[in-house]
Design an enzyme around this catalytic site. Structure first.
Site, PDB file in Angstrom:
ATOM      1  N   HIS A 125     -22.107 113.377 -19.561  1.00 25.64           N
ATOM      2  CA  HIS A 125     -21.545 114.690 -18.855  1.00 25.64           C
ATOM      3  C   HIS A 125     -19.984 114.751 -19.625  1.00 25.64           C
ATOM      4  O   HIS A 125     -19.410 113.762 -20.024  1.00 25.64           O
ATOM      5  CB  HIS A 125     -21.307 114.576 -17.404  1.00 25.64           C
ATOM      6  CG  HIS A 125     -20.383 113.606 -16.889  1.00 25.64           C
ATOM      7  ND1 HIS A 125     -20.817 112.149 -16.981  1.00 25.64           N
ATOM      8  CD2 HIS A 125     -19.326 113.604 -16.229  1.00 25.64           C
ATOM      9  CE1 HIS A 125     -19.836 111.394 -16.299  1.00 25.64           C
ATOM     10  NE2 HIS A 125     -18.862 112.405 -16.213  1.00 25.64           N
ATOM     11  N   HIS A 128     -14.126 114.749 -23.203  1.00 24.28           N
ATOM     12  CA  HIS A 128     -14.847 113.778 -23.562  1.00 24.28           C
ATOM     13  C   HIS A 128     -16.185 113.377 -22.923  1.00 24.28           C
ATOM     14  O   HIS A 128     -16.041 113.923 -21.672  1.00 24.28           O
ATOM     15  CB  HIS A 128     -14.016 112.487 -23.633  1.00 24.28           C
ATOM     16  CG  HIS A 128     -13.535 111.768 -22.516  1.00 24.28           C
ATOM     17  ND1 HIS A 128     -12.723 112.244 -21.427  1.00 24.28           N
ATOM     18  CD2 HIS A 128     -14.304 110.719 -21.602  1.00 24.28           C
ATOM     19  CE1 HIS A 128     -12.777 111.453 -20.270  1.00 24.28           C
ATOM     20  NE2 HIS A 128     -13.730 110.594 -20.431  1.00 24.28           N
TER      21      HIS A 128
END
Length: 184
Positions: free
Chosen positions: A134, A50
């Site tokens: 990220h 995620h």
């Protein structure tokens, strides 16, 4: 048997908001990561891939309905977020190997700002550091950025954001909100 953390008799949940990967995106990313031949560190389970938007921390279970109501009112894009994770990087300070976008969409930054603003009345403030989108591939990674035979270029078309609970390394979705459509 481990008990849930509590404050004043109230169960606490460790929560974060994120953009989840679809199962197909996660499998594709897992296959790509395996081509890197990593022998050290703790790989993130493929099911946990995620992009974190905001870490909420330990939150009392009684606050969940109000937090979910606030999230439903957050201004958000009227289209899926398109994010290209095309840069493999090592964050030395935290020893994590990550995939980052070389360009962060303005709509993603606006969404993160709106989430921060919506959660201020609850006393929830994420770190003051600049938001760096990220996807973590490996924790406790001791080496340099590995060479890759193929450039990472995972294209994410995100249609919703999700509130997750983290329990002993397992991420459980609690609620999600679409990025498209009216939210005002």
């Amino acid at each position: 048997m481990q008990r849930e953390p509590q404050v004043a008799g109230q169960a606490l949940k460790r929560l974060f908001l994120a953009l989840p990967c679809t199962p197909e995106q996660s499998r594709t990313l897992g296959r790509w990561r395996s081509t890197l031949g990593l022998k050290h560190g703790r790989p993130v389970p493929v099911t946990n891939f995620h992009l974190t938007l905001m870490f909420l921390g330990e939150i009392g279970a009684a606050q969940l309905p109000a937090i979910c109501a606030a999230m439903a009112k957050v201004p958000r894009p009227n289209a899926p977020l398109r994010i290209v994770l095309d840069t493999l990087a090592l964050w030395h300070r935290s020893n994590v190997l990550v995939l980052e976008p070389s360009q962060t969409p303005a709509a993603l930054r606006q969404l993160v700002y709106a989430l921060h603003q919506a959660l201020l009345p609850f006393g929830i403030e994420d770190s003051l550091r600049e938001f760096r989108p990220h996807l973590t591939l490996v924790h406790d990674y001791p080496g340099d950025v590995p060479e890759s035979s193929e450039a990472p270029a995972l294209r994410l078309n995100i249609e919703h954001f999700t509130l997750f609970e983290s329990t002993r390394g397992q991420y459980t979705p609690i609620a999600q909100w679409p990025l498209m459509g009216s939210n005002r």
